[in-house]
Design an enzyme around this catalytic site. Structure first.
Site, PDB file in Angstrom:
ATOM      1  N   HIS A  17       0.758  -1.186   0.084  1.00  0.00           N
ATOM      2  CA  HIS A  17       0.104  -0.073   0.058  1.00  0.00           C
ATOM      3  C   HIS A  17       1.070   1.178  -0.016  1.00  0.00           C
ATOM      4  O   HIS A  17       0.697   2.063  -0.603  1.00  0.00           O
ATOM      5  CB  HIS A  17      -0.847   0.227   1.127  1.00  0.00           C
ATOM      6  CG  HIS A  17      -2.017  -0.860   1.403  1.00  0.00           C
ATOM      7  ND1 HIS A  17      -1.984  -1.781   2.308  1.00  0.00           N
ATOM      8  CD2 HIS A  17      -2.882  -1.267   0.344  1.00  0.00           C
ATOM      9  CE1 HIS A  17      -3.003  -2.830   2.432  1.00  0.00           C
ATOM     10  NE2 HIS A  17      -3.643  -2.318   0.933  1.00  0.00           N
ATOM     11  N   LYS A  41     -15.958  -7.842   5.749  1.00  0.00           N
ATOM     12  CA  LYS A  41     -14.621  -8.755   5.683  1.00  0.00           C
ATOM     13  C   LYS A  41     -14.095  -9.003   7.100  1.00  0.00           C
ATOM     14  O   LYS A  41     -13.062  -9.629   7.141  1.00  0.00           O
ATOM     15  CB  LYS A  41     -13.527  -7.715   5.088  1.00  0.00           C
ATOM     16  CG  LYS A  41     -13.210  -7.750   3.559  1.00  0.00           C
ATOM     17  CD  LYS A  41     -11.942  -7.122   3.103  1.00  0.00           C
ATOM     18  CE  LYS A  41     -11.859  -7.077   1.542  1.00  0.00           C
ATOM     19  NZ  LYS A  41     -10.523  -6.506   1.204  1.00  0.00           N
ATOM     20  N   ARG A  95      -2.102  -5.999  -8.654  1.00  0.00           N
ATOM     21  CA  ARG A  95      -1.130  -7.158  -8.311  1.00  0.00           C
ATOM     22  C   ARG A  95      -1.177  -8.309  -9.387  1.00  0.00           C
ATOM     23  O   ARG A  95      -0.981  -7.901 -10.361  1.00  0.00           O
ATOM     24  CB  ARG A  95      -1.459  -7.710  -6.950  1.00  0.00           C
ATOM     25  CG  ARG A  95      -0.836  -6.816  -5.857  1.00  0.00           C
ATOM     26  CD  ARG A  95      -1.479  -7.174  -4.537  1.00  0.00           C
ATOM     27  NE  ARG A  95      -2.993  -7.014  -4.534  1.00  0.00           N
ATOM     28  CZ  ARG A  95      -3.965  -7.154  -3.345  1.00  0.00           C
ATOM     29  NH1 ARG A  95      -3.169  -7.206  -2.164  1.00  0.00           N
ATOM     30  NH2 ARG A  95      -5.050  -6.817  -3.495  1.00  0.00           N
ATOM     31  N   SER A 133      -2.744  -7.791   2.718  1.00  0.00           N
ATOM     32  CA  SER A 133      -3.042  -7.651   4.041  1.00  0.00           C
ATOM     33  C   SER A 133      -3.819  -8.956   4.554  1.00  0.00           C
ATOM     34  O   SER A 133      -3.436  -9.395   5.743  1.00  0.00           O
ATOM     35  CB  SER A 133      -4.103  -6.863   4.106  1.00  0.00           C
ATOM     36  OG  SER A 133      -3.760  -5.532   3.839  1.00  0.00           O
TER      37      SER A 133
HETATM   38  P1  ADP Z   1      -6.027  -6.426   0.318  1.00  0.00           P
HETATM   39  O1  ADP Z   1      -6.406  -6.373  -0.914  1.00  0.00           O
HETATM   40  O2  ADP Z   1      -4.486  -6.324   0.524  1.00  0.00           O
HETATM   41  O3  ADP Z   1      -6.726  -6.575   1.549  1.00  0.00           O
HETATM   42  P2  ADP Z   1      -6.824  -3.352   0.360  1.00  0.00           P
HETATM   43  O4  ADP Z   1      -8.312  -3.662   0.099  1.00  0.00           O
HETATM   44  O5  ADP Z   1      -6.625  -2.495   1.178  1.00  0.00           O
HETATM   45  O6  ADP Z   1      -5.983  -4.451   0.502  1.00  0.00           O
HETATM   46  O7  ADP Z   1      -6.351  -2.698  -1.270  1.00  0.00           O
HETATM   47  C1  ADP Z   1      -6.487  -1.398  -1.644  1.00  0.00           C
HETATM   48  C2  ADP Z   1      -5.804  -1.179  -2.768  1.00  0.00           C
HETATM   49  O8  ADP Z   1      -4.322  -1.196  -2.736  1.00  0.00           O
HETATM   50  C3  ADP Z   1      -6.446  -2.098  -4.000  1.00  0.00           C
HETATM   51  O9  ADP Z   1      -6.310  -1.433  -5.365  1.00  0.00           O
HETATM   52  C4  ADP Z   1      -5.082  -3.081  -3.897  1.00  0.00           C
HETATM   53  O10 ADP Z   1      -5.106  -3.708  -5.170  1.00  0.00           O
HETATM   54  C5  ADP Z   1      -3.989  -2.356  -3.666  1.00  0.00           C
HETATM   55  N1  ADP Z   1      -2.885  -2.964  -3.127  1.00  0.00           N
HETATM   56  C6  ADP Z   1      -2.895  -3.938  -1.812  1.00  0.00           C
HETATM   57  N2  ADP Z   1      -1.821  -4.396  -1.878  1.00  0.00           N
HETATM   58  C7  ADP Z   1      -1.021  -4.276  -2.900  1.00  0.00           C
HETATM   59  C8  ADP Z   1       0.429  -4.699  -3.469  1.00  0.00           C
HETATM   60  N3  ADP Z   1       1.096  -5.332  -2.779  1.00  0.00           N
HETATM   61  N4  ADP Z   1       0.688  -4.073  -4.621  1.00  0.00           N
HETATM   62  C9  ADP Z   1       0.005  -3.324  -5.200  1.00  0.00           C
HETATM   63  N5  ADP Z   1      -1.211  -2.841  -4.680  1.00  0.00           N
HETATM   64  C10 ADP Z   1      -1.725  -3.263  -3.687  1.00  0.00           C
END
Ligand code: ADP
Length: 164
Positions: A17, A41, A95, A133
């Site tokens: 993030h 979630k 990703r 996460s």
């Molecule tokens: P997660 O999917 O890890 O629970 P979130 O829902 O908080 O995370 O994701 C928020 C945004 O951050 C989304 O667009 C997700 O694709 C992006 N994101 C999360 N982790 C990464 C990463 N390692 N690389 C690129 N983008 C990421």
């Protein structure tokens, strides 16, 4: 002034993030990080805890980049949240291929709700790309070392929450 909205659950904020936030700062004048309540979630950290963690992690980035960074909890529709904060750009991290299908649908539907809001996809540095996460929490719960995936304050919070 160009305002971007980077939404997510941030349960908890990871180095993936943070990498996306750093890259987003180069694209907008003001970045709003939208922290979704996401009761479905079943988050490990409360909304207040997630917001506080994001705020602590981005303070230095705002200073370095000169970009204004605001952290904004939200529970409503993403497009409505974008209107509320005055954002014209949605920022998302991409990703693996697995993210693509969901993101593809989201863009299509959001665009039909408001065609003036553009979605921009960013890729994290290769070493941060696999971080999610969900997996960080799973590894921490099982007593694994997640120090390569989160900052030291988040690591301490995870250890605290995951027990001995
Ligand atoms: P997660 O999917 O890890 O629970 P979130 O829902 O908080 O995370 O994701 C928020 C945004 O951050 C989304 O667009 C997700 O694709 C992006 N994101 C999360 N982790 C990464 C990463 N390692 N690389 C690129 N983008 C990421």
């Amino acid at each position: 002034m160009r305002t971007g909205l980077y939404p997510g659950t941030f349960d908890p904020i990871t180095l993936g993030h943070i990498d996306i936030i750093r890259r987003s700062c180069a694209l907008v004048d003001r970045l709003v990080i939208g922290v979704a309540i996401n009761r479905d979630k079943g988050p490990m950290f409360s909304l207040e805890e997630r917001v506080a963690m994001v705020q602590a992690e981005v303070a230095g980035l705002a200073e370095q980049s000169g970009t204004i960074i605001d952290v904004h909890p939200f529970e409503n529709l993403l497009i409505d949240c974008a209107h509320d904060v005055g954002a014209t750009i949605l920022l998302r991290g991409l990703r693996a291929v697995a993210d693509f299908e969901y993101e593809y649908q989201m863009v299509g539907m959001n665009r039909q709700m408001d065609a003036s809001i553009e979605t921009v996809f960013l890729m994290a540095d290769v070493k941060y790309q696999p971080i999610a996460s969900k997996l960080v929490k799973e590894i921490a719960r099982l007593g694994g070392d997640v120090s390569k995936f989160v900052t030291p304050p988040v690591l301490a919070a995870l250890r605290d929450r995951s027990g001995p």
